[in-house]
Design a protein around this motif. Structure first.
Motif, PDB file in Angstrom:
ATOM      1  N   LEU A  64      64.317  -9.904  73.347  1.00 16.02           N
ATOM      2  CA  LEU A  64      63.263 -10.809  73.787  1.00 16.02           C
ATOM      3  C   LEU A  64      63.311 -12.132  73.042  1.00 16.02           C
ATOM      4  O   LEU A  64      63.133 -13.196  73.650  1.00 16.02           O
ATOM      5  CB  LEU A  64      61.899 -10.138  73.581  1.00 16.02           C
ATOM      6  CG  LEU A  64      60.667 -10.971  73.967  1.00 16.02           C
ATOM      7  CD1 LEU A  64      60.651 -11.242  75.469  1.00 16.02           C
ATOM      8  CD2 LEU A  64      59.375 -10.268  73.554  1.00 16.02           C
ATOM      9  N   THR A  65      63.565 -12.092  71.748  1.00 17.17           N
ATOM     10  CA  THR A  65      63.500 -13.317  70.938  1.00 17.17           C
ATOM     11  C   THR A  65      64.853 -13.956  70.682  1.00 17.17           C
ATOM     12  O   THR A  65      64.935 -14.948  69.962  1.00 17.17           O
ATOM     13  CB  THR A  65      62.826 -13.008  69.594  1.00 17.17           C
ATOM     14  OG1 THR A  65      63.546 -11.949  68.931  1.00 17.17           O
ATOM     15  CG2 THR A  65      61.384 -12.594  69.797  1.00 17.17           C
ATOM     16  N   ASN A  66      65.922 -13.409  71.256  1.00 19.04           N
ATOM     17  CA  ASN A  66      67.253 -13.987  71.080  1.00 19.04           C
ATOM     18  C   ASN A  66      67.517 -14.991  72.199  1.00 19.04           C
ATOM     19  O   ASN A  66      67.860 -14.622  73.310  1.00 19.04           O
ATOM     20  CB  ASN A  66      68.312 -12.888  71.084  1.00 19.04           C
ATOM     21  CG  ASN A  66      69.691 -13.423  70.716  1.00 19.04           C
ATOM     22  OD1 ASN A  66      69.938 -14.630  70.743  1.00 19.04           O
ATOM     23  ND2 ASN A  66      70.597 -12.518  70.358  1.00 19.04           N
ATOM     24  N   ARG A  67      67.369 -16.258  71.887  1.00 17.35           N
ATOM     25  CA  ARG A  67      67.492 -17.294  72.913  1.00 17.35           C
ATOM     26  C   ARG A  67      68.895 -17.373  73.490  1.00 17.35           C
ATOM     27  O   ARG A  67      69.087 -17.913  74.592  1.00 17.35           O
ATOM     28  CB  ARG A  67      67.085 -18.650  72.334  1.00 17.35           C
ATOM     29  CG  ARG A  67      66.693 -19.679  73.394  1.00 17.35           C
ATOM     30  CD  ARG A  67      66.396 -21.011  72.726  1.00 17.35           C
ATOM     31  NE  ARG A  67      65.099 -21.009  72.095  1.00 17.35           N
ATOM     32  CZ  ARG A  67      64.023 -21.604  72.607  1.00 17.35           C
ATOM     33  NH1 ARG A  67      64.102 -22.209  73.763  1.00 17.35           N
ATOM     34  NH2 ARG A  67      62.887 -21.577  71.958  1.00 17.35           N
ATOM     35  N   SER A  68      69.878 -16.859  72.781  1.00 21.52           N
ATOM     36  CA  SER A  68      71.254 -16.905  73.307  1.00 21.52           C
ATOM     37  C   SER A  68      71.455 -15.889  74.429  1.00 21.52           C
ATOM     38  O   SER A  68      72.464 -15.945  75.141  1.00 21.52           O
ATOM     39  CB  SER A  68      72.256 -16.641  72.183  1.00 21.52           C
ATOM     40  OG  SER A  68      72.112 -15.319  71.675  1.00 21.52           O
ATOM     41  N   ILE A  69      70.511 -14.953  74.579  1.00 16.65           N
ATOM     42  CA  ILE A  69      70.565 -13.978  75.670  1.00 16.65           C
ATOM     43  C   ILE A  69      69.622 -14.450  76.774  1.00 16.65           C
ATOM     44  O   ILE A  69      68.405 -14.492  76.588  1.00 16.65           O
ATOM     45  CB  ILE A  69      70.162 -12.571  75.195  1.00 16.65           C
ATOM     46  CG1 ILE A  69      71.088 -12.089  74.092  1.00 16.65           C
ATOM     47  CG2 ILE A  69      70.157 -11.593  76.361  1.00 16.65           C
ATOM     48  CD1 ILE A  69      70.689 -10.746  73.496  1.00 16.65           C
ATOM     49  N   SER A  70      70.169 -14.808  77.892  1.00 23.16           N
ATOM     50  CA  SER A  70      69.352 -15.328  78.986  1.00 23.16           C
ATOM     51  C   SER A  70      68.602 -14.193  79.681  1.00 23.16           C
ATOM     52  O   SER A  70      69.150 -13.119  79.926  1.00 23.16           O
ATOM     53  CB  SER A  70      70.224 -16.059  80.014  1.00 23.16           C
ATOM     54  OG  SER A  70      69.440 -16.469  81.122  1.00 23.16           O
ATOM     55  N   LEU A  71      67.336 -14.435  79.974  1.00 21.10           N
ATOM     56  CA  LEU A  71      66.531 -13.496  80.747  1.00 21.10           C
ATOM     57  C   LEU A  71      66.362 -13.971  82.189  1.00 21.10           C
ATOM     58  O   LEU A  71      65.492 -13.503  82.918  1.00 21.10           O
ATOM     59  CB  LEU A  71      65.161 -13.307  80.094  1.00 21.10           C
ATOM     60  CG  LEU A  71      65.154 -12.707  78.687  1.00 21.10           C
ATOM     61  CD1 LEU A  71      63.721 -12.566  78.174  1.00 21.10           C
ATOM     62  CD2 LEU A  71      65.866 -11.350  78.662  1.00 21.10           C
ATOM     63  N   LEU A  72      67.213 -14.891  82.575  1.00 19.26           N
ATOM     64  CA  LEU A  72      67.114 -15.501  83.891  1.00 19.26           C
ATOM     65  C   LEU A  72      68.443 -15.375  84.630  1.00 19.26           C
ATOM     66  O   LEU A  72      69.470 -15.858  84.161  1.00 19.26           O
ATOM     67  CB  LEU A  72      66.743 -16.986  83.744  1.00 19.26           C
ATOM     68  CG  LEU A  72      66.387 -17.763  85.009  1.00 19.26           C
ATOM     69  CD1 LEU A  72      65.070 -17.270  85.596  1.00 19.26           C
ATOM     70  CD2 LEU A  72      66.317 -19.256  84.703  1.00 19.26           C
ATOM     71  N   GLU A  73      68.436 -14.684  85.770  1.00 15.97           N
ATOM     72  CA  GLU A  73      69.631 -14.626  86.595  1.00 15.97           C
ATOM     73  C   GLU A  73      69.862 -15.972  87.263  1.00 15.97           C
ATOM     74  O   GLU A  73      68.911 -16.637  87.673  1.00 15.97           O
ATOM     75  CB  GLU A  73      69.485 -13.544  87.679  1.00 15.97           C
ATOM     76  CG  GLU A  73      69.414 -12.129  87.141  1.00 15.97           C
ATOM     77  CD  GLU A  73      69.231 -11.115  88.252  1.00 15.97           C
ATOM     78  OE1 GLU A  73      69.345 -11.511  89.436  1.00 15.97           O
ATOM     79  OE2 GLU A  73      68.957  -9.939  87.948  1.00 15.97           O
ATOM     80  N   GLU A  74      71.113 -16.350  87.370  1.00 13.89           N
ATOM     81  CA  GLU A  74      71.423 -17.608  88.043  1.00 13.89           C
ATOM     82  C   GLU A  74      71.261 -17.419  89.548  1.00 13.89           C
ATOM     83  O   GLU A  74      71.894 -16.577  90.153  1.00 13.89           O
ATOM     84  CB  GLU A  74      72.850 -18.062  87.713  1.00 13.89           C
ATOM     85  CG  GLU A  74      73.040 -18.470  86.260  1.00 13.89           C
ATOM     86  CD  GLU A  74      72.130 -19.618  85.847  1.00 13.89           C
ATOM     87  OE1 GLU A  74      71.887 -20.528  86.685  1.00 13.89           O
ATOM     88  OE2 GLU A  74      71.639 -19.607  84.694  1.00 13.89           O
ATOM     89  N   ARG A  75      70.371 -18.196  90.121  1.00 10.86           N
ATOM     90  CA  ARG A  75      70.124 -18.158  91.560  1.00 10.86           C
ATOM     91  C   ARG A  75      70.065 -19.578  92.084  1.00 10.86           C
ATOM     92  O   ARG A  75      69.570 -20.486  91.415  1.00 10.86           O
ATOM     93  CB  ARG A  75      68.772 -17.480  91.874  1.00 10.86           C
ATOM     94  CG  ARG A  75      68.637 -16.049  91.365  1.00 10.86           C
ATOM     95  CD  ARG A  75      69.213 -15.051  92.350  1.00 10.86           C
ATOM     96  NE  ARG A  75      68.984 -13.680  91.923  1.00 10.86           N
ATOM     97  CZ  ARG A  75      67.918 -12.959  92.274  1.00 10.86           C
ATOM     98  NH1 ARG A  75      66.991 -13.499  93.040  1.00 10.86           N
ATOM     99  NH2 ARG A  75      67.794 -11.710  91.856  1.00 10.86           N
ATOM    100  N   ARG A  76      70.534 -19.766  93.305  1.00  7.79           N
ATOM    101  CA  ARG A  76      70.312 -21.046  93.940  1.00  7.79           C
ATOM    102  C   ARG A  76      68.850 -21.103  94.389  1.00  7.79           C
ATOM    103  O   ARG A  76      68.146 -20.088  94.400  1.00  7.79           O
ATOM    104  CB  ARG A  76      71.230 -21.241  95.149  1.00  7.79           C
ATOM    105  CG  ARG A  76      70.927 -20.303  96.301  1.00  7.79           C
ATOM    106  CD  ARG A  76      71.843 -20.607  97.490  1.00  7.79           C
ATOM    107  NE  ARG A  76      71.532 -19.756  98.620  1.00  7.79           N
ATOM    108  CZ  ARG A  76      70.581 -19.984  99.501  1.00  7.79           C
ATOM    109  NH1 ARG A  76      69.821 -21.052  99.350  1.00  7.79           N
ATOM    110  NH2 ARG A  76      70.362 -19.181 100.527  1.00  7.79           N
TER     111      ARG A  76
END
Length: 461
Positions: free
Chosen positions: A444-456
């Motif tokens: 949760l707190t590791n900003r280098s791990i994205s929690l957002l899938e790339e979507r158009r």
């Protein structure tokens, strides 16, 4: 219902033939109106009784947890029945009230090319005030900020069933009149009531440039208290007539609303030939929404905070269910929009706040292209200026922010226990919108791990 209509017609024919004096005609017309209202009230009563007698069918119509979505919005079945009855009442009384001179036909903008009507549909703390500025800053767009706030504060509906559907119908009908520049409709809901079409209580007037520029900005009157005033200049009380006229002069209109719960309620507006309507649904990671609400509405989330820090008392089940219901409403609306039924084809766009925060100018251009409106240099300049503000330089309601730095700030403010609750109850919505689950506090707190899938951008033409 046909008998009531026939009775009204007979009286109108009689009035015409006898050429009665005006005051007697008005008296008779009022009698006709009362007769019709009584008949229609009986019908509404029967519809309401039917709704109460068939709770199971209403639950099934929502195709989701019945204790949640139904509790806030009713169901499609109840909407259809009540909407039909309400529409018939309005239509039958329209001509009667017009004879009395007590009603106006909706204002119609003068012909000057295609006029677009844009609805920014969102929920609280999703960044909608910031995104709304993309349209507020355009000089040829008449923009209104949360006008439905007045209806929520004035009209009292008990939660659940027919009452919830009734509130949605009121919101929708007011919305239609506003898009037609009939701003007088708000006078019925502003408290205290405006006098001579003047009010000092138009909610967040300063968030609409159109209400704070000439000629709507009348000379300032000293010693007149105005609860909601213009930000950068002193204006007199809002003149609703001048505002309505200004609305008609603009090429397009845009409106932000966080009180429209389900997309299907808007079908009559989208199909209205007077409105070339475009709907932009704005969504945000529900974990970020909760974190923001806990700051903005701190008093309402004391039990959440205590549970997260102490774990002594269990979370209020009603609060958890409300969270689930909100997520389900958003998901159901998005799924409907993305299916692109005939009535929504080319008129619905879904966009994530996170994508706007990362590429604000690009996404603004996409929204304008979807709305079929040409973006102006003034809007582009505002976006560049107001998305690069220093971090922590503005308040919780500010539209100035360093958007690329702040959109993930919530990850460091929400306890992992609360993030888990959101992930459990809002999982289907998160999956649809491309928000990844955090399996542990470190993720949760590791900003280098994205929690957002790339979507158009979710926009299908």
């Amino acid at each position: 219902m046909d008998k009531g209509h026939a009775l009204a017609q007979d009286f109108r024919d009689l009035l015409h033939c006898l050429r009665m004096r005006s005051k007697y005609a008005i008296l008779l017309v009022f009698v006709v109106a009362l007769v019709i209202i009584e008949k229609e009230n009986n019908i509404i009563s029967r519809v309401s009784d039917k709704l109460k007698q068939t709770p199971q069918s209403l639950m099934e119509a929502n195709s989701t947890d019945p204790g949640l979505v139904l509790a806030e919005n009713g169901s499609l079945l109840s909407l259809s029945e009540l909407d039909s009855a309400f529409s018939q009442i309005r239509n039958r009384l329209l001509n009667v009230t017009l004879q009395l001179g007590g009603n106006r036909e909706p204002a119609v903008a003068p012909a000057k090319g295609p006029r677009r009507h844009v609805l920014l549909m969102a929920t609280t703390r999703t960044g909608s005030s910031f995104v709304g500025e993309f349209f507020n800053q355009q000089g040829n767009i008449f923009y209104l900020f949360e006008p439905l706030w007045h209806i929520e504060r004035t009209v009292s509906f008990e939660p659940g069933g027919a009452n919830a559907v009734g509130s949605a119908l009121v919101y929708r009908d007011v919305l239609k009149q506003l898009f037609l520049c009939d701003l007088y409709i708000l006078e019925n809901f502003i408290s205290p009531l405006p006098e001579d079409h003047l009010t000092q209580y138009m909610f967040r007037r300063g968030s609409s440039r159109s209400l704070c520029e000439e000629p709507v900005c009348t000379p300032y009157v000293k010693k007149v208290f105005e609860k909601y005033h213009c930000k950068n200049r002193q204006c007199g009380p809002l003149n609703v007539t001048l505002a309505a006229e200004a609305c008609l002069r603009k090429d397009h209109m845009a409106l932000k609303a966080v009180r429209i719960r389900q997309l299907e309620f808007l079908q009559p507006l989208v199909e209205d030939p007077r409105l070339d309507m475009r709907i932009i649904q704005l969504v945000r990671d529900p974990r970020a929404v909760l974190a923001s609400r806990m700051v903005a509405f701190s008093g309402k989330y004391e039990t959440w905070k205590k549970w997260a820090s102490e774990g002594a008392a269990p979370l209020n089940e009603d609060e958890v269910q409300r969270l689930r219901g909100n997520c389900e409403n958003i998901r159901l609306s998005a799924e409907l929009g993305l299916r692109q039924p005939v009535w929504l084809r080319g008129r619905y766009m879904l966009i994530r706040y996170e994508d706007i925060a990362r590429s604000p100018l690009q996404k603004a251009k996409e929204m304008y292209r979807f709305a079929d409106i040409s973006i102006t240099p003034q809007v582009e300049e505002w976006i560049l200026k107001n998305t690069q503000a220093p971090q922590d330089s503005s308040g919780i309601y500010s539209t100035q922010k360093n958007s690329s730095e702040q959109f993930e700030k919530w990850r460091f403010s929400i306890p992992f226990k609360l993030a888990q609750v959101v992930q459990n109850v809002c999982g289907p919505a998160m999956s649809l919108f491309g928000y990844k689950v955090a399996s542990n506090p470190e993720t949760l707190t590791n900003r280098s791990i994205s929690l957002l899938e790339e979507r158009r951008t979710f926009w299908i033409t």
